[in-house]
Design an enzyme around this catalytic site. Structure first.
Site, PDB file in Angstrom:
ATOM      1  N   HIS A 125       2.153  21.560  29.332  1.00  0.00           N
ATOM      2  CA  HIS A 125       1.163  20.532  28.349  1.00  0.00           C
ATOM      3  C   HIS A 125      -0.350  21.402  28.630  1.00  0.00           C
ATOM      4  CE1 HIS A 125      -0.852  16.966  26.362  1.00  0.00           C
ATOM      5  NE2 HIS A 125       0.041  16.875  26.706  1.00  0.00           N
ATOM      6  N   ASP A 151       4.213  17.319  37.286  1.00  0.00           N
ATOM      7  CA  ASP A 151       3.828  16.625  36.036  1.00  0.00           C
ATOM      8  C   ASP A 151       5.183  15.610  35.632  1.00  0.00           C
ATOM      9  OD1 ASP A 151       3.566  15.143  33.318  1.00  0.00           O
ATOM     10  OD2 ASP A 151       2.486  17.848  32.711  1.00  0.00           O
ATOM     11  N   GLN A 167       6.750  13.534  30.906  1.00  0.00           N
ATOM     12  CA  GLN A 167       8.804  13.144  30.522  1.00  0.00           C
ATOM     13  C   GLN A 167       9.672  12.736  30.275  1.00  0.00           C
ATOM     14  OE1 GLN A 167       8.701  12.904  26.711  1.00  0.00           O
ATOM     15  NE2 GLN A 167       6.937  13.651  26.334  1.00  0.00           N
ATOM     16  N   LYS A 218       4.450   6.001  28.574  1.00  0.00           N
ATOM     17  CA  LYS A 218       5.556   7.263  27.491  1.00  0.00           C
ATOM     18  C   LYS A 218       6.427   6.031  28.205  1.00  0.00           C
ATOM     19  CE  LYS A 218       3.170  11.082  27.629  1.00  0.00           C
ATOM     20  NZ  LYS A 218       2.823  12.210  26.139  1.00  0.00           N
ATOM     21  N   CYS A 272       0.342  19.945  21.710  1.00  0.00           N
ATOM     22  CA  CYS A 272      -0.542  20.316  22.750  1.00  0.00           C
ATOM     23  C   CYS A 272      -0.028  21.580  23.619  1.00  0.00           C
ATOM     24  CB  CYS A 272      -0.436  18.993  24.462  1.00  0.00           C
ATOM     25  SG  CYS A 272      -1.691  17.809  22.985  1.00  0.00           S
TER      26      CYS A 272
HETATM   27  C1  LIG Z   1       4.777  17.034  29.810  1.00  0.00           C
HETATM   28  C2  LIG Z   1       3.289  16.152  29.330  1.00  0.00           C
HETATM   29  N1  LIG Z   1       2.404  16.503  30.485  1.00  0.00           N
HETATM   30  C3  LIG Z   1       1.322  15.566  30.024  1.00  0.00           C
HETATM   31  C4  LIG Z   1       0.453  14.873  29.130  1.00  0.00           C
HETATM   32  C5  LIG Z   1      -0.340  13.973  28.900  1.00  0.00           C
HETATM   33  O1  LIG Z   1       0.146  12.357  29.316  1.00  0.00           O
HETATM   34  P1  LIG Z   1      -1.428  11.163  29.232  1.00  0.00           P
HETATM   35  O2  LIG Z   1      -2.039  11.833  27.327  1.00  0.00           O
HETATM   36  O3  LIG Z   1      -0.604  10.117  28.828  1.00  0.00           O
HETATM   37  O4  LIG Z   1      -2.210  11.815  29.628  1.00  0.00           O
HETATM   38  C6  LIG Z   1       2.044  14.567  28.118  1.00  0.00           C
HETATM   39  C7  LIG Z   1       2.112  13.945  26.812  1.00  0.00           C
HETATM   40  O5  LIG Z   1       1.557  13.862  25.911  1.00  0.00           O
HETATM   41  C8  LIG Z   1       3.035  15.536  28.299  1.00  0.00           C
HETATM   42  O6  LIG Z   1       4.192  15.495  27.370  1.00  0.00           O
END
Ligand SMILES: Cc1ncc(COP(=O)(O)O)c(C=O)c1O
Lengths: 421, 150
Positions: free
Chosen positions: A138, A215, A218, A241, A379
């Site tokens: 991401h 990370d 998900q 999430k 993203c």
């Molecule tokens: C794999 C992954 N990493 C990071 C994020 C970023 O999360 P947040 O926007 O809650 O900081 C997301 C959210 O879309 C994600 O799916």
């Protein structure tokens, strides 16, 4: 029947199956209608809905417990502090961290990764060093590293993927060298659904004494996460999430690493003593929590963890896998539909494209049928570039989705094709 | 369904499938790229401007049906128009897709563009419909080389 042993969503204790039809009623937002049709919510990778218990916990805090934390001797402040710290312990147990001081409250995954990149990366990275990430990250696990790398003259190395959307493990090992200072990897890809073999990859990096950040954005809503078993050095996730409120999340870090790192932000709450010549920083976790935190958010996250704790998560994971498989099979049967991301180990997400129809149009037409999916690049622009597509439509499931949701989506995709032909 | 039909009119579906003036214009003297980072739609508009008149106009790129059809119809409307005329068309089109249908839409004077009246009912799609037009405006105004909707 002993009611205390009855798991939520399994109202009849003699049937030991998880019942998504029953948990649905715990989520008020699932009963809204869209365009006069019942909502079919398949955008859980973007954010999940919140159970009534989470909403109530937040309301209860603001109605009866509201106060700042760590600052007052008065009743409400003590109560707020106790609840806030209790949430930290819930997170500790949820991740199976060794100590609650290893749990840093942040705004979300993004802030957690930025904290690690700035504070840890910014300290250890030197000109000529490198950071290893993957091709399916991401943007929030790319850009923070890019920022520090640019500042110090380090480089980003990217583990490539194959056409199924799986990381090439031999390439990973080849990328690691004595100048690699950290590996940052997604547990589950939000764009492809791939579940990465992070435990093995962490071991590979550790064999070379390289720390690893995972990370977990998900991953946390879809199964059990144990940071000691993974042996990861950092683990970041977002409350929103996993059925909790927005604006709060967690960076877990191993204690000795966190202790060695400088503060990320300066301010109140993160100090022991301040004078104009010298400031002594507070102990963990407060060193990394400058300013008034999102107290209600942390309490809401605690309630979400309680909620998940009452469910049979192994059955939830099985149920979700079945939904993903059913959807994959049904979409594969439709002419002109391609699944993007066909890894052997997948969870939560089905990304797809339809010949001649842009995902944006797919999203608009599905919305007319009351179906919420995400369309775009998720993203993860490098993933789209790899597959040579501008975007995908993405359906993502959570524990409350049902076979009917999947059938509705498949009917919706047929409708999309009809509008365009 | 009726809402959807008002968005995906036959003209729009046709221009999406068979875009007019699609491709690179080799002797263009103004080239500008328009990009919507939210959905990844990306077009290049090529203009051959002579004595304040759009002698030739083409476009290339990828995006959704609304943005592609809008770019395609735009090229058919603007070929041969003067710069002030093109700017006036921009204003008309912008009003059409940002105001609830009927209010400002003067169907007769809009011609083919009237097909985009339904877009105003879909606020999330307004940027798709206006991407090519915003790029065009940038190209008319200056020698800037890219326009972003964000
Ligand atoms: C794999 C992954 N990493 C990071 C994020 C970023 O999360 P947040 O926007 O809650 O900081 C997301 C959210 O879309 C994600 O799916």
């Amino acid at each position: 029947m002993n009611s205390t042993t009855v798991k939520k969503g399994v109202r009849d204790a003699t049937v030991s199956r998880f019942d998504p039809g029953t948990v649905r009623s715990d989520f008020p937002a699932l009963s809204v209608t869209v365009k006069g049709k019942p909502l079919v919510y398949l955008d859980n990778a973007a954010t999940t809905h919140k159970p009534a218990s989470v909403i109530e916990a937040i309301t209860q805090f603001y109605s009866a417990e509201n106060s700042n934390v760590h600052r007052g001797v008065h009743h409400l402040s003590e109560l707020a502090t106790e609840k806030f710290e209790e949430s930290r312990r819930k997170v500790q147990r949820f991740l199976n961290a060794t100590e609650s001081s290893e749990i840093i409250f942040v705004r979300g995954t993004t802030e957690g990764i930025n904290l690690a990149a700035q504070s840890y990366g910014g300290t250890v990275l030197r000109n000529g060093d490198n950071v290893v990430i993957s091709a399916m990250e991401h943007h929030s696990n790319i850009v923070p590293w890019q920022i520090v790398c640019d500042r110090v003259g380090a480089s980003l190395r990217v583990i490539p993927i194959n056409r199924k959307g799986e990381l090439l493990q031999e390439e990973f090992e080849r990328l690691l060298d004595e100048r690699t200072k950290i590996v940052a990897l997604t547990h589950i890809s939000n764009a492809l659904g791939t579940v990465n073999p992070v435990q093995e990859m962490i071991r590979t990096a550790h064999d070379r004494k390289i720390p690893v950040l995972i990370d977990g954005a998900q991953a946390v809503a879809h199964g059990h996460v144990d940071v000691q078993e993974l042996d990861c050095d950092f683990y970041a996730f977002s409350s929103h999430k996993m059925f909790g409120p927005t604006g709060i999340g967690v960076l877990y870090g191993k204690k000795e690493l966190l202790e060695s790192m400088p503060p990320y932000q300066g301010g109140g709450d993160m100090i022991k003593s301040v004078s104009f010549s010298k400031t002594m920083y507070a102990d963990l976790p407060h060193k990394f929590e400058a300013g008034t935190p999102h107290i209600a958010g942390a309490i809401g996250l605690g309630a979400a963890i309680d909620y998940i704790g009452e469910l049979a998560m192994e059955e939830v994971a099985l149920h979700e896998r079945r939904l993903v498989q059913d959807l994959t099979d049904a979409l594969t049967d439709l002419p002109g539909v391609q699944i993007i991301g066909t890894a052997t180990n997948k969870a939560g997400v089905v990304s797809f494209t339809i010949d001649g129809i842009h995902p944006h149009d797919i999203g608009t037409i599905l919305n007319e049928d009351g179906i919420a999916v995400r369309t775009g690049q998720h993203c993860a622009q490098p993933v789209m570039d790899f597959f040579g597509i501008p975007a995908t439509a993405r359906a993502s499931v959570a524990l409350y989705n049902t076979t009917k949701d999947i059938q509705d989506l498949v009917a919706g995709v047929r409708h999309v094709q009809k509008v365009f032909h | 369904m009726s809402d959807l039909r008002s968005l995906y009119q036959e003209i729009i579906l046709d221009h999406n499938k068979n875009p007019r003036n699609f491709g690179v214009l080799d002797d263009a003297n103004r080239v500008i790229e328009g990009y919507n980072p939210l959905c990844g739609d990306r077009y290049t508009i090529y203009l051959k401007l002579e004595d304040d008149v759009i002698q030739e106009i083409k476009f290339s790129g990828v995006g959704c049906a609304i943005s592609k059809a809008s770019a395609s119809v735009m090229t058919t409307v603007l070929k041969g128009k003067t710069v002030p005329e093109a700017e006036a068309w921009f204003e008309k089109f912008h009003a059409l897709v940002t105001h609830p249908s009927g209010e400002d839409a003067d169907g007769a004077s809009l011609g083919k563009l009237a097909a985009f009246a339904g877009v105003s009912e879909f606020p999330a799609r307004v940027k798709c419909a206006t991407l090519a037009w915003h790029s065009l405006k940038g190209a008319l105004r200056s020698s800037a080389t890219s326009v972003s909707t964000e």
